[in-house]
Structure formats: structure tokens, C-alpha cells
Design an enzyme around this catalytic site. Structure first.
Site, PDB file in Angstrom:
ATOM      1  N   ASP A  93       0.861  -1.186   0.000  1.00  0.00           N
ATOM      2  CA  ASP A  93       0.000   0.000   0.000  1.00  0.00           C
ATOM      3  C   ASP A  93       0.900   1.240   0.000  1.00  0.00           C
ATOM      4  O   ASP A  93       2.114   1.140   0.124  1.00  0.00           O
ATOM      5  CB  ASP A  93      -0.966  -0.021   1.185  1.00  0.00           C
ATOM      6  N   SER A  94       0.298   2.406  -0.124  1.00  0.00           N
ATOM      7  CA  SER A  94       1.104   3.608  -0.350  1.00  0.00           C
ATOM      8  C   SER A  94       1.526   4.307   0.941  1.00  0.00           C
ATOM      9  O   SER A  94       2.361   5.199   0.929  1.00  0.00           O
ATOM     10  CB  SER A  94       0.292   4.607  -1.172  1.00  0.00           C
ATOM     11  N   GLY A  96      -0.600   6.084   2.678  1.00  0.00           N
ATOM     12  CA  GLY A  96      -1.538   7.185   2.883  1.00  0.00           C
ATOM     13  C   GLY A  96      -2.550   6.929   3.986  1.00  0.00           C
ATOM     14  O   GLY A  96      -2.783   7.779   4.847  1.00  0.00           O
ATOM     15  N   PHE A  97      -3.146   5.746   3.968  1.00  0.00           N
ATOM     16  CA  PHE A  97      -4.191   5.441   4.950  1.00  0.00           C
ATOM     17  C   PHE A  97      -3.634   5.415   6.368  1.00  0.00           C
ATOM     18  O   PHE A  97      -4.243   5.935   7.303  1.00  0.00           O
ATOM     19  CB  PHE A  97      -4.865   4.104   4.616  1.00  0.00           C
ATOM     20  N   ASP A 147      -2.335   8.348  -1.920  1.00  0.00           N
ATOM     21  CA  ASP A 147      -3.614   9.057  -1.920  1.00  0.00           C
ATOM     22  C   ASP A 147      -3.960   9.520  -0.516  1.00  0.00           C
ATOM     23  O   ASP A 147      -3.297   9.154   0.453  1.00  0.00           O
ATOM     24  CB  ASP A 147      -4.739   8.152  -2.457  1.00  0.00           C
ATOM     25  N   GLN A 190     -11.325   7.461  -5.339  1.00  0.00           N
ATOM     26  CA  GLN A 190     -11.900   8.006  -4.114  1.00  0.00           C
ATOM     27  C   GLN A 190     -13.233   8.680  -4.440  1.00  0.00           C
ATOM     28  O   GLN A 190     -13.696   8.609  -5.565  1.00  0.00           O
ATOM     29  CB  GLN A 190     -10.918   8.992  -3.451  1.00  0.00           C
ATOM     30  N   ASP A 267      -8.048  -7.255   0.687  1.00  0.00           N
ATOM     31  CA  ASP A 267      -7.094  -7.552   1.762  1.00  0.00           C
ATOM     32  C   ASP A 267      -7.745  -7.145   3.066  1.00  0.00           C
ATOM     33  O   ASP A 267      -8.590  -6.259   3.092  1.00  0.00           O
ATOM     34  CB  ASP A 267      -5.804  -6.730   1.590  1.00  0.00           C
ATOM     35  N   CYS A 305     -13.354 -28.814   7.795  1.00  0.00           N
ATOM     36  CA  CYS A 305     -12.165 -28.014   7.468  1.00  0.00           C
ATOM     37  C   CYS A 305     -10.917 -28.888   7.572  1.00  0.00           C
ATOM     38  O   CYS A 305     -10.784 -29.685   8.497  1.00  0.00           O
ATOM     39  CB  CYS A 305     -12.078 -26.820   8.430  1.00  0.00           C
ATOM     40  N   CYS A 307      -7.720 -27.635   7.736  1.00  0.00           N
ATOM     41  CA  CYS A 307      -6.558 -26.919   8.287  1.00  0.00           C
ATOM     42  C   CYS A 307      -6.010 -27.668   9.506  1.00  0.00           C
ATOM     43  O   CYS A 307      -6.716 -28.487  10.101  1.00  0.00           O
ATOM     44  CB  CYS A 307      -6.941 -25.484   8.658  1.00  0.00           C
ATOM     45  N   CYS A 310      -8.189 -27.679  12.754  1.00  0.00           N
ATOM     46  CA  CYS A 310      -9.389 -28.527  12.733  1.00  0.00           C
ATOM     47  C   CYS A 310      -9.043 -30.005  12.587  1.00  0.00           C
ATOM     48  O   CYS A 310      -9.751 -30.868  13.103  1.00  0.00           O
ATOM     49  CB  CYS A 310     -10.307 -28.094  11.596  1.00  0.00           C
ATOM     50  N   HIS A 336      -6.296 -21.322  10.719  1.00  0.00           N
ATOM     51  CA  HIS A 336      -7.671 -21.717  10.380  1.00  0.00           C
ATOM     52  C   HIS A 336      -8.401 -20.597   9.631  1.00  0.00           C
ATOM     53  O   HIS A 336      -9.036 -20.835   8.597  1.00  0.00           O
ATOM     54  CB  HIS A 336      -8.477 -22.088  11.637  1.00  0.00           C
TER      55      HIS A 336
END
Length: 376
Positions: A93-94, A96-97, A147, A190, A267, A305, A307, A310, A336
Site C-alpha cells: 500500500d502507499s 496514505g491510509f 492518496d 476516491q 485484503d 475443514c 486446516c 481442525c 484456520h
């Protein structure tokens, strides 16, 4: 000459899409869920375990890595892939957030943002140019434009002003990124919950031209209904032949709803963060392993499951290690959760390719509505 990053759209079912993003480091099957490796690690997981869950790509965090251990140090040590022992694609990511949400005192100008580190209080400046430089030093395969993301709710004027600033920064990001075969730059749309501003943003980005496009500024407190209302139109403003990435989403039903509305990539820290706090996502909804009802339960979290949590451990054991603050608790529950999220993605890819996505969605929601198995 390194091959370009390209996107092959394989099938659509309604607005839902399945395809492949081709990169020099391997294929990314879409819809794709990207586990978040904030500080060059998916917390409580080994990279090979993350891969075993079915993840094709990870997300790394520009803001955290620039502060510690620094992008320059990672570059000297051979780049982020080598540093964290992940040889497949990485998206960064950049920053910014995180500047907006984590940094101390910050000052926003046309040039960029100056802020104080949440780690040690040191002063830093992030601009579109510096963000591109950091992401190049990290060596990520997919780079995000710098951004500004205003928290919602915000008034329309503030959202419009912020969006237009982000579009000017997108142009500077594109210029600073330059020509880097084998690496891709994604633009970020945006515009809050304002349809005309989203359209204006998409037009500006398409004109600049990017290898992929993100829908930014959602999942920031507006609620699922408002987010879905926006996703009913926003992805349609973006080029059809490029991947569409919804940033920071989300819960299983957020993910399914986003894919149904034309999103290809997502994500979220949720599967790993929840795993560390004793929450497990299952096809029957969320299980709180800390609850006393599990302490004598010899059954697995989810008998369907495969994994390790489990396959090899009981609810009683998972309850015990969580209550005892044992490290294995976060490891097993994170594995899991990531496994379950990737299972959702695989199920959607198959259903879209087969043209049975609507039936798959109905089954997904019906199964979740049943709730957890009866207590013993």
C-alpha cells in the site's frame, strides 16, 4: 526484459468475475484475498504456512516498513521478498491510509504529508514521489498510488477536495513510478459515497492509465449497506480489462458481496487479528473460542475443514491454549481463519467459472445462518 504484469479475465457470472493476474513471480488467481503482512510478516504465521492456505499474494505496509526497519535497509538486504522469505507476488500500500489513521501530528499540503512516527516520534514526509521511491526500494510487484483517504462520514466538499487532491497525486505517482517492466502501479478511486465524485475519480484515473484500479475510501466506518450501495456502481466506472481491488475488506459476507459486485482483489487484517483474539470464522459463522462452552468439547472447530487446527486439535484444546495465553493459540486460529478465507475465494472462483455463483452465494448465506453447532 521482464514480462509485463497482465490480467486475463476468464469468466463472468452476473457482475462477478474470475481471472488471473500474471506476474513474473507467479499467477494471482482472482477473486483473490491478500493476507496482510504489515511489518514483513503475517502475524503468527510462517510464510510457507500462509502459502499452504492458498494465498497467491501478500500485502506489505509502506508506512510501517519505512519507519522500521526502513526501506533503505530492506533494499540493502536484497528486497522485501528475500527479507521475509516470500518468493511470490507482494502488493504494497502507499502509506496514505496509515498516515491518516496512525501517525501523530500531521500536516497535509499539496506537496504531501508531514507526520510524526507512532514508533518514536521522529518526523517524516510522505509525498507521491517518496511513496514510489519507498515501494521501489521494497521491490513490491504491485505498487499503490499515494492518496488521501478521509474518514467517513465527511461532508461532500471535504470529500470532493480530498478526491481531487488524490487524483493530482495519482498523476505524480504515475510519473514518479516511471517505466518498470515486471511491476505494476494501481490507481485508487476516491469519492466517498457520492456517485458523481466516484465517476469523476474513475475518469481521471483511466485518463492517466494504470495496470489496475482500487476502490479506496470504503470500510472506513460507513457500514456494510452503504458500502454495498457504493459498490453497486463504483466498479462499473473502472476499465473492464484491468483488475479491481477493494482495499481493507473484510468479513466473509463483505468479501462475497464485493465479488458479487465486480471486485477481483481484497485484503484485510481480520483473519489474523481475530485469530489472535480467540475468534474463528467458520462456514457456520463466528466462534468465540474463549467461551466456557468449549472447555469440554472434544469436537473440532469445523469438521469439514482440513486446516491443522481442525484436523489435529479439539475445541477444548483451543480453548485451553487461548485461556493460557499460549502462542500456539494465535498460530492455530490464524491458520484456520486464513484457510477458511482462501476456501471462500476458491469456492467463488469455481462457481463463477461454472456459472453457478448465485446458487453458491445462497448456500454460503444459508449455511452461515444455521449458526454454530449445538453445545454438548
Amino acid at each position: 526484459m521482464a514480462p509485463k504484469i497482465s490480467f486475463d479475465l476468464k469468466a463472468t457470472d452476473g457482475k462477478a468475475r474470475t481471472g488471473v493476474i500474471n506476474t513474473p513471480r507467479g499467477e494471482i488467481r482472482t477473486p483473490a484475498f491478500m493476507p496482510v503482512g504489515t511489518a514483513a510478516t503475517v502475524k503468527a504465521m510462517m510464510p510457507e504456512s500462509v502459502r499452504a492456505t492458498g494465498a497467491d499474494i501478500l500485502l506489505g505496509n509502506t508506512y510501517h516498513l519505512m519507519l522500521r526497519p526502513t526501506a533503505e535497509r530492506i533494499d540493502r538486504l536484497g528486497g522485501l521478498h528475500k527479507f521475509m522469505n516470500w518468493d511470490r507476488p507482494i502488493l504494497t500500500d502507499s502509506g496514505g491510509f496509515q498516515v491518516m489513521s496512525l501517525a501523530g501530528l500531521r500536516k497535509l499540503t499539496e506537496k504531501g504529508v508531514t507526520f510524526k512516527s507512532h514508533v518514536d516520534g521522529s518526523k517524516h514526509e510522505l509525498t507521491p514521489e517518496r511513496s514510489m521511491e519507498i515501494q521501489k526500494l521494497l521491490g513490491s510487484d504491485i505498487v499503490m498510488c499515494f492518496d488521501e483517504c478521509p474518514a467517513l462520514p465527511a461532508d461532500r466538499d471535504r470529500i470532493a477536495e480530498s478526491m481531487r487532491l488524490s487524483m493530482r497525486w495519482a498523476e505524480r505517482s504515475r510519473e514518479a513510478f516511471g517505466d518498470r517492466p515486471g511491476h505494476a502501479l494501481f490507481g485508487i478511486m476516491q469519492g466517498g459515497l457520492e456517485q458523481d465524485l466516484r465517476e469523476e475519480s474513475a475518469e481521471a484515473l483511466t485518463k492517466i492509465g494504470f495496470e489496475g484500479y482500487a476502490v479506496g475510501g470504503l470500510a472506513v466506518g460507513e457500514g456494510q449497506e452503504a458500502m454495498f450501495d457504493c459498490l453497486d456502481y463504483a466498479p462499473g466506472f473502472l476499465p473492464e480489462d484491468k483488475p479491481r481491488y477493494l482495499m481493507g475488506v473484510g468479513k466473509p459476507d463483505d468479501i462475497v458481496g464485493a465479488v458479487a459486485r465486480g471486485i477481483d482483489m481484497m485484503d484485510c487484517v481480520l483473519p489474523s487479528r481475530s485469530g489472535r483474539t480467540g475468534q474463528a470464522f467458520t462456514r457456520y459463522g463466528v466462534v468465540n473460542i474463549k467461551n466456557a462452552r468449549h472447555q469440554d468439547d472434544p469436537r473440532p472447530l469445523d469438521e469439514n475443514c482440513t486446516c491443522p487446527a481442525c484436523s489435529n486439535y479439539s475445541r477444548a484444546y483451543l480453548h485451553h491454549v487461548f485461556r493460557s495465553n499460549e502462542m500456539i493459540s494465535g498460530m492455530l486460529l490464524t491458520w484456520h481463519n486464513l484457510h477458511y478465507f482462501q476456501e471462500i475465494m476458491g469456492g467463488m472462483r469455481e462457481a463463477i467459472a461454472a456459472g453457478t455463483f448465485e446458487a453458491w452465494q445462497k448456500d454460503f448465506h444459508d449455511t452461515r445462518a444455521q449458526g454454530d453447532i449445538e453445545r454438548l
